[in-house]
Design an enzyme around this catalytic site. Structure first.
Site, PDB file in Angstrom:
ATOM      1  N   LYS A 132       0.874  -1.304  -0.019  1.00  0.00           N
ATOM      2  CA  LYS A 132      -0.380  -0.045   0.013  1.00  0.00           C
ATOM      3  C   LYS A 132       0.807   1.125   0.129  1.00  0.00           C
ATOM      4  CE  LYS A 132      -4.479   1.292   0.553  1.00  0.00           C
ATOM      5  NZ  LYS A 132      -5.441   0.558  -0.327  1.00  0.00           N
ATOM      6  N   ASP A 172      -6.530   4.609  -4.425  1.00  0.00           N
ATOM      7  CA  ASP A 172      -7.659   4.628  -2.879  1.00  0.00           C
ATOM      8  C   ASP A 172      -7.723   6.006  -2.745  1.00  0.00           C
ATOM      9  OD1 ASP A 172      -8.293   1.950  -0.751  1.00  0.00           O
ATOM     10  OD2 ASP A 172      -7.602   4.511   0.284  1.00  0.00           O
TER      11      ASP A 172
HETATM   12  N1  GLU Z   1      -7.785   0.260  -2.801  1.00  0.00           N
HETATM   13  C1  GLU Z   1      -7.559  -1.190  -3.080  1.00  0.00           C
HETATM   14  C2  GLU Z   1      -7.912  -1.983  -1.900  1.00  0.00           C
HETATM   15  O1  GLU Z   1      -8.489  -0.985  -0.644  1.00  0.00           O
HETATM   16  C3  GLU Z   1      -7.753  -1.276  -4.307  1.00  0.00           C
HETATM   17  C4  GLU Z   1      -6.133  -1.752  -4.007  1.00  0.00           C
HETATM   18  C5  GLU Z   1      -5.747  -2.224  -5.418  1.00  0.00           C
HETATM   19  O2  GLU Z   1      -6.628  -2.861  -6.602  1.00  0.00           O
HETATM   20  O3  GLU Z   1      -4.469  -2.330  -6.185  1.00  0.00           O
HETATM   21  O4  GLU Z   1      -7.879  -2.506  -1.815  1.00  0.00           O
END
Ligand code: GLU
Length: 451
Positions: A132, A172
């Site tokens: 992340k 996100d």
């Molecule tokens: N931000 C999204 C999550 O919390 C998607 C992450 C992604 O698609 O890599 O899962």
């Protein structure tokens, strides 16, 4: 956490290490505690995890990158933000997870999100590790040119850490298709490579996937529908409250309506809007996505609706509650109100929106509770499908991709429920999700040796 056997001692030890090293990162400690606590029965049953150090290794990111992001605002002044990428675990595949641009972002928040992502990604059944990233940059009130310059500066540093086989970010909170476009453009310029698979959430003309925009919200509702069906119930005819009005909330609300439910309230950081007969979701979508409006504007434009300034959206009675805004937005007091008003199911569209106290209130009351790492896994799962399309230089139709998404959500539901059943608690989706995600990652880590 109890300590009456080696297994339980191990989770207690792992948590104590987090408290000592990372006690100043409350969101990470909260996310880790919630997982470690559920793992106790699995560790008791599987002593092979005991001496492998797998828990300690899982709780420590493989790599954490913190960098300066200098950019110039429209007045010509130089501003400096902090950028982060936590590459948490790559046992199952390249690091995968979104980027969050919000003033509340710090290393502890990114670590909590990255930690959750490891297990969520494992549950999708796709070859995705967990990571992340983001920045404390606040996109609110910034011009398009400022957003572009910020994204370009952010990628100028981050690009050296990314790659189709290394680390694949997405969006996100505060990062949507526009930001992914500026990030991808800068990556392409710096590397001189059209590497579509390096980012997901792309536009449809340049390697994006159908359904990716809708996927997190749609997936959350598919998951809740599965939980209800396991009890012989369904969403059709139910009153639903959806907190938030961003990407996840809008498409969760649309899917609820498609399945015959009625969304009676949605919110933003200023308050919530209620319409007892059901909100017009396409109007909410158009207001938020096309006009950058606020939910109070909706109430002004729709006489049947009422805007409640600063109140708690969880005061609105409903059968299904979908927290789709942000972490810790639903506390034990709100949970008690929801239970009193007859809620039967919760689906976490956001990451960790429910506090541990609130989860307990729901579980004690027998309310179905779908934790984010299972319920909102549809977003990252569809990112995995976007990666598959990029790798094969293909693009799939909407219906085919949506069918894949709903099948993945049904599979996640079944594997979580089966795992929970195996531990004698069929309705405990928290236990099932944590143990199912953990087992897959931990077994792989054992296969790959001490790395
Ligand atoms: N931000 C999204 C999550 O919390 C998607 C992450 C992604 O698609 O890599 O899962």
């Amino acid at each position: 956490m109890s300590r009456d056997t080696d297994g339980l001692q191990l989770t207690a030890d792992a948590y104590r290490t987090i408290q000592v090293r990372d006690g100043h990162q409350p969101e990470f400690a909260q996310a880790a505690y919630e997982v470690l606590e559920s793992l106790e029965p699995a560790l008791k049953r599987h002593p092979e995890y005991l001496r492998s150090g797998v828990l300690e290794r899982l709780c420590e990111p493989e790599r954490q990158i913190i960098f300066r992001v200098p950019w110039t605002d429209d007045t010509g002044a130089v501003r400096v933000n902090r950028g982060f990428r936590v590459e948490f675990n790559s046992a199952l595949g390249p690091y995968k997870g979104g980027l969050r641009f919000h003033p509340s972002v710090n290393i502890g928040v990114i670590k909590f999100l990255g930690f959750e992502q490891i297990f969520k990604n494992a549950l999708t059944g796709l070859p995705l590790g967990g990571g992340k990233g983001g920045s404390d940059f606040d996109p609110k009130g910034k011009s398009d040119a400022e957003i572009m310059r910020f994204c370009q500066s952010f990628m100028t540093e981050l690009h050296r850490h990314l790659g189709e086989y290394t680390d694949v970010p997405a969006g996100d909170i505060g990062v949507g298709r526009r930001e992914i476009g500026y990030l991808f453009g800068q990556y392409k310029r710096i590397t001189n490579r059209y590497e579509s698979g390096v980012l997901t959430g792309k536009g449809l003309n340049w390697g994006g996937s159908q359904v990716r925009t809708e996927a997190t919200g749609y997936g959350t509702v598919y998951f809740v529908d599965q939980m209800l069906r396991a009890r012989g119930e369904q969403i059709d005819g139910r009153r639903v409250v959806v907190s938030g009005s961003g990407n996840v909330a809008i498409y969760a609300a649309r899917k609820v309506h498609e399945l015959g439910g009625t969304v009676v309230a949605m919110s933003d950081s200023e308050g919530y809007v209620v319409d007892e007969e059901g909100l017009d979701i396409e109007a909410v979508r158009e207001l938020k996505e096309d006009r950058g409006g606020r939910v109070k504007d909706y109430a002004e434009e729709h006489p049947r609706a009422r805007f409640v300034d600063n109140g708690s959206i969880w005061d609105v009675p409903c059968a299904v509650a979908l927290p789709c805004a942000t972490q810790n937005e639903l506390d034990d007091e709100a949970a008690t109100t929801l239970v009193r008003n007859g809620v039967v199911a919760i689906g976490e569209g956001a990451n960790m929106p429910t506090t541990p106290g609130a989860v307990k209130v729901f579980q004690d009351a027998g309310v179905l509770f779908g934790p984010g790492k299972a319920a909102n896994a549809g977003g990252v799962a569809t990112s995995g499908l976007e990666m598959q399309q990029n790798a094969s230089r293909d693009s799939w139709h909407f219906d085919y991709t949506d069918t894949r998404l709903s099948q993945i959500m049904a599979d996640i539901h079944d594997s979580v429920r089966e795992m929970a059943e195996g531990y004698g608690a069929p309705d405990n989706y928290v236990l099932g999700a944590n143990i199912a995600g953990f087992t897959k990652v931990a077994d792989t880590m054992l296969d790959l040796g001490v790395i």
